[in-house]
Enzyme design. Structure first.
Site, PDB file in Angstrom:
ATOM      1  N   LYS A 111     -21.247  15.796   1.452  1.00 13.30           N
ATOM      2  CA  LYS A 111     -22.414  15.310   2.183  1.00 13.30           C
ATOM      3  C   LYS A 111     -22.384  15.695   3.650  1.00 13.30           C
ATOM      4  O   LYS A 111     -23.421  15.961   4.254  1.00 13.30           O
ATOM      5  CB  LYS A 111     -22.528  13.789   2.039  1.00 13.30           C
ATOM      6  N   LYS A 192     -28.008  18.364 -13.981  1.00 13.32           N
ATOM      7  CA  LYS A 192     -28.327  16.977 -14.310  1.00 13.32           C
ATOM      8  C   LYS A 192     -29.664  16.590 -13.704  1.00 13.32           C
ATOM      9  O   LYS A 192     -30.025  17.033 -12.612  1.00 13.32           O
ATOM     10  CB  LYS A 192     -27.239  16.033 -13.774  1.00 13.32           C
ATOM     11  N   LYS A 195     -32.767  12.300  -8.899  1.00  9.71           N
ATOM     12  CA  LYS A 195     -33.885  11.854  -8.073  1.00  9.71           C
ATOM     13  C   LYS A 195     -33.923  12.597  -6.744  1.00  9.71           C
ATOM     14  O   LYS A 195     -34.940  12.609  -6.064  1.00  9.71           O
ATOM     15  CB  LYS A 195     -33.784  10.343  -7.819  1.00  9.71           C
TER      16      LYS A 195
END
Length: 326
Positions: A111, A192, A195
């Site tokens: 991240k 996968k 969202k």
């Protein structure tokens, strides 16, 4: 019964992968475990958000969890920021984990590489997550492989604290739940369903209009070979549809493949099964959304139940570490 803890961030609408891969297990766990489910809104703040965004998402997520079958009468459902004990215990644990251990966390590396601004909270995230878990004398933490490292560092912190200050925390175990469906993107079945992914036609939101859901599934990528068989490596698109249909109906994906000779009927049946699954969830969600006071009551009662458990654990940690009594 063993105590299970699981948390979920309020970072946007949940999708079909969340439902079939995790939330269905959450609902089933309530029949055989003491379940503590937390909307971890403080963790959502590690990535900058607009004012009010996290709060609105927290309410909507709570309503969707309840609509899915998470029952406040059979579990403890609450919001992380409603209990200051998480922050206080998190600091005690932060002081018992090293810079080196935190810097080796894979999720922090991933991240932080994607952003110009990297908050200190993103770095110390595992200590607060450890507090979330061991603050409830947790026995089992349901995880996928991508979260296993976080449970390992939680165990290391708890064991180190116990070694330094005496027996204080239950050391939790990672729990690999019964296999939920691994739901892939309908347009990019090598990935996968997510969202956060930029694939609106490949992702089915739990609150998507049912006509839209049907269209997305019927437009799902398959392949040029017309054979219907369950082979995730060679036929990822078809296998994804079989996995979704199997999870929605409780059937084995490989056995389902024997019923179909063409993709069209498979897509039609998968769309119908998903719509049947989502329809009552959406109806219940809209009932809850129309009565926000009911959600407030659910979370207030959940926080009270959680406080009864975490207060003694925090008191043990304060006492054993030797802080001056308040």
């Amino acid at each position: 019964m063993a105590r299970v803890f699981s948390g979920i961030q309020p970072t946007g609408e949940l999708h079909l992968g969340n439902l079939l891969g995790a939330l269905q297990n959450w609902v089933q766990f309530q029949d055989r475990h003491q379940c503590v489910y937390c909307v971890v809104d403080l963790h959502a703040l590690t990535i900058p958000k607009e004012p009010g965004e996290v709060g609105a998402n927290t309410v909507a997520l709570t309503q969707l969890l309840v609509a899915t079958g998470v029952d406040p009468d059979r579990c403890t459902l609450f919001v992380q920021s409603h209990l200051h004990q998480h922050n206080e215990l998190g600091w005690l644990l932060e002081c018992n984990v090293s810079y080196g251990e935190l810097s080796r966390m894979v999720q922090f590396k991933d991240k932080s590489e994607q952003r110009d601004f990297v908050s200190a909270g993103l770095f110390t995230y595992p200590a607060l997550q450890a507090a979330d878990i061991i603050g409830y004398d947790t026995d089992l933490v349901p995880v996928g492989e991508d979260q296993r490292q976080h449970i390992e560092i939680t165990r290391d912190i708890a064991e180190r604290f116990n070694s330094r200050y005496g027996q204080t925390f239950v050391v939790p175990e990672a729990f690999i739940p019964p296999t939920g469906a691994r739901v892939m993107d309908l347009q990019h079945p090598e990935n996968k369903m997510s969202k956060s992914a930029d694939s609106p036609q490949g992702t089915i939101g739990m609150l998507d209009d049912l006509k839209t859901v049907e269209k997305k599934i019927k437009r799902a990528v398959t392949d040029n070979d017309a054979e219907v068989r369950y082979d995730p490596s060679a036929k990822p698109g078809v296998s994804n549809l079989l996995s979704i249909l199997g999870a929605a109906t409780g059937a084995d994906p490989a056995a389902l493949a024997d019923r179909y000779e063409q993709y069209g009927p498979l897509k039609t049946d998968t769309a119908a099964a998903v719509c049947d699954l989502l329809s009552p969830i959406q109806a219940r969600y809209h009932e809850l959304a129309a009565d926000p006071a009911a959600t407030t009551d659910i979370l207030r009662l959940g926080a009270a139940k959680a406080r009864v458990v975490i207060d003694p654990v925090l008191d043990r940690a304060r006492t054993n570490i030797g802080l001056t009594p308040a």
